[in-house]
Design an enzyme around this catalytic site. Structure first.
Site, PDB file in Angstrom:
ATOM      1  N   LYS A  79       0.833  -1.204   0.000  1.00  0.00           N
ATOM      2  CA  LYS A  79       0.000   0.000   0.000  1.00  0.00           C
ATOM      3  C   LYS A  79       0.865   1.250   0.000  1.00  0.00           C
ATOM      4  O   LYS A  79       1.888   1.308   0.705  1.00  0.00           O
ATOM      5  CB  LYS A  79      -0.923  -0.020   1.220  1.00  0.00           C
ATOM      6  CG  LYS A  79      -1.945   1.112   1.263  1.00  0.00           C
ATOM      7  CD  LYS A  79      -2.890   0.920   2.453  1.00  0.00           C
ATOM      8  CE  LYS A  79      -3.960   1.989   2.504  1.00  0.00           C
ATOM      9  NZ  LYS A  79      -4.922   1.776   3.614  1.00  0.00           N
ATOM     10  N   SER A 149      -9.682   1.795   2.854  1.00  0.00           N
ATOM     11  CA  SER A 149      -8.817   2.576   1.992  1.00  0.00           C
ATOM     12  C   SER A 149      -7.807   1.748   1.210  1.00  0.00           C
ATOM     13  O   SER A 149      -7.179   2.240   0.270  1.00  0.00           O
ATOM     14  CB  SER A 149      -8.061   3.605   2.831  1.00  0.00           C
ATOM     15  OG  SER A 149      -7.222   2.952   3.781  1.00  0.00           O
ATOM     16  N   SER A 173     -10.063  -0.756   6.921  1.00  0.00           N
ATOM     17  CA  SER A 173      -9.484  -0.581   5.585  1.00  0.00           C
ATOM     18  C   SER A 173      -8.698  -1.758   5.037  1.00  0.00           C
ATOM     19  O   SER A 173      -8.258  -1.723   3.889  1.00  0.00           O
ATOM     20  CB  SER A 173      -8.600   0.676   5.553  1.00  0.00           C
ATOM     21  OG  SER A 173      -9.393   1.821   5.708  1.00  0.00           O
TER      22      SER A 173
END
Length: 465
Positions: A79, A149, A173
């Protein structure tokens, strides 16, 4: 089967047995990304040169007898909140377009030490402040969101653009994109995985965890990324187990809680039916079910946002004054709203969290885990702002998704999401398993028992280049 189609443990076995080279796997994965990511948009940057160099190094080491373990030569996405030395880490934000860190985040160091091949940085909702990930689409249906997210990580794994990925989880997330993309996602216990070198959303709620195609792969990634780090004061110095060792133990004799309230209060009927069927299957495998009442459910959302919003604004305060116009409008609104939260309200939210944690500790007496839907609905359409429940009540998408995820963040307990079915449009549904502190092996064991008895995790999006 193309090499990119292999799961993490399948690829690891073939690499260990010299049936597949890390270079062959990496070339296949990079080719998959090049062919597919124009449509999915999972990656903020693809590290072609670095990945191939790491793959060649892994191939030589393995040929020389220096095999490091199951992640050696396997392709991983990270990420874009986690620092990667010499590679842009933008948090999917224009405010950090030129940010190139000099050092790695702790988790990236662990992955590289295990010989993993990092193929790219996956998109996040800007600074992890949202559940949509606007740059990315859901591989099961490109008209739908991948969640957030960590939407880039969820989409990349689901579309077979890496064998596993790293996400962060502050209000769900890791679990939200896992549920809507049909992958496995584990939010570990607060303090189990170091957050050093990771951009914070809310420092007292942030967690880092893996997203994979099955439970065994999540366990193998946890073996690498978990551990104490004195540079992250939130980490806890406790032994790290081998997470994959007990996966075949089954659920015979385990006591699993089924909530009577909260998780099933506002939910899509198809999601509820799939989750309740999964719960029944676990009972059929030998688990004992116990109905439970969650303590203080009316306080979960006020406490989650009462902590998250001011902590996020405090982190961004200087940039908000210098370059507010560079933030995306939805994120800027939340950051500016945080300026209005009183310190006394923040302290009250922290106290309420302690009350919630104490209540959950008492509730867990005699329980091994709690079973619940990961989310009350499947993937929203791109541009959709709310869900309408059977009683006619509307609820914002962000509230709907965070509502069933937030208890895991507020309590800091380990929580696993794994597929348990599909709705009538073919979108995945997630089952959530919440455990006791540092009981990731138990949560994974329950997930593995269910996964072995079903074929949901074997299904793949019908998405072709």
């Amino acid at each position: 089967m193309e090499p990119y189609e292999l799961t993490l443990h399948e690829a690891a076995e073939q690499i260990r047995e010299r049936q597949l080279s890390p270079v062959e796997l990496t070339e296949s994965v990079l080719g998959r990304i090049d062919a597919l990511d124009k449509r999915v948009g999972a990656f903020a940057s693809v590290m072609h040169e670095q990945a191939l160099r790491a793959a060649r190094d892994a191939e030589k080491e393995i040929a020389d007898g220096a095999y490091r373990g199951p992640l050696h030569g396997v392709c991983i996405g990270v990420k874009d909140l986690l620092d990667t030395a010499g590679v842009p880490t933008t948090s999917s934000s224009r405010t950090r377009a030129d940010h190139v860190p000099d050092t790695n985040a702790a988790v990236v160091d662990h992955l590289e030490a295990a010989g993993a091949v990092i193929v790219g940085k996956t998109h996040t909702h800007e600074f992890a402040y949202g559940v949509i990930t606007p740059t990315t689409r859901n591989p099961w249906n490109l008209d739908h969101i991948p969640g957030g997210s960590s939407g880039g990580s969820g989409a990349a794994v689901a579309a077979r653009m890496c064998q596993g990925a790293i996400g962060t989880d502050t209000g769900g997330s890791v679990r939200i994109p896992s549920a809507v993309c049909g992958t496995v996602g584990l939010k570990p216990t607060y303090g189990r995985v170091s957050r050093r070198g990771t951009t914070s959303l809310s420092w007292s709620l942030d967690h880092i965890g893996p997203l994979t195609n099955n439970v065994r792969d999540a366990a193998l990634m946890m073996d690498v990324i978990a551990g104490y780090d004195r540079a992250d004061p939130a980490t806890v110095d406790v032994p790290v187990p081998r997470h994959a060792d007990g996966l075949a133990a089954g659920v015979e004799g385990l006591v699993l809680g089924v909530p009577r309230n909260y998780f099933f209060d506002r939910i899509d009927p198809e999601v509820e039916a799939a989750v309740r069927e999964a719960i029944g299957q676990l009972e059929g495998l030998g688990a004992q079910l116990r109905e439970i009442d969650l303590p203080h459910p009316e306080l979960y959302m006020p406490a989650e946002f009462g902590i998250l919003v001011p902590e996020a604004t405090a982190y961004h305060q200087q940039n908000l004054r210098r370059m507010a116009e560079l933030y995306e409008p939805d994120v800027r609104v939340f950051l500016e709203a945080g300026e209005l939260v009183l310190a006394t309200d923040y302290i009250k939210a922290l106290r309420v969290r302690t009350l919630i944690q104490q209540g959950w500790k008492q509730m867990f007496d005699g329980l091994d885990a709690v079973l619940a839907p990961t989310l009350p609905a499947t993937a929203a359409k791109v541009g959709q702002t709310s869900f309408t429940w059977p009683d006619g009540q509307e609820e914002a998408v962000i509230n709907s998704y965070v509502r069933t995820s937030a208890p895991g963040n507020l309590t800091g307990l380990p929580a696993l999401s794994l597929p348990c079915g599909f709705d009538d449009t073919g979108l995945p549904i997630g089952l959530q398993i919440i455990g006791t502190p540092f009981a990731e092996p138990t949560v994974l064991r329950i997930g593995a028992a269910y996964e072995t008895a079903t074929d949901w995790s074997d299904r793949r999006p019908d998405l072709l280049p």
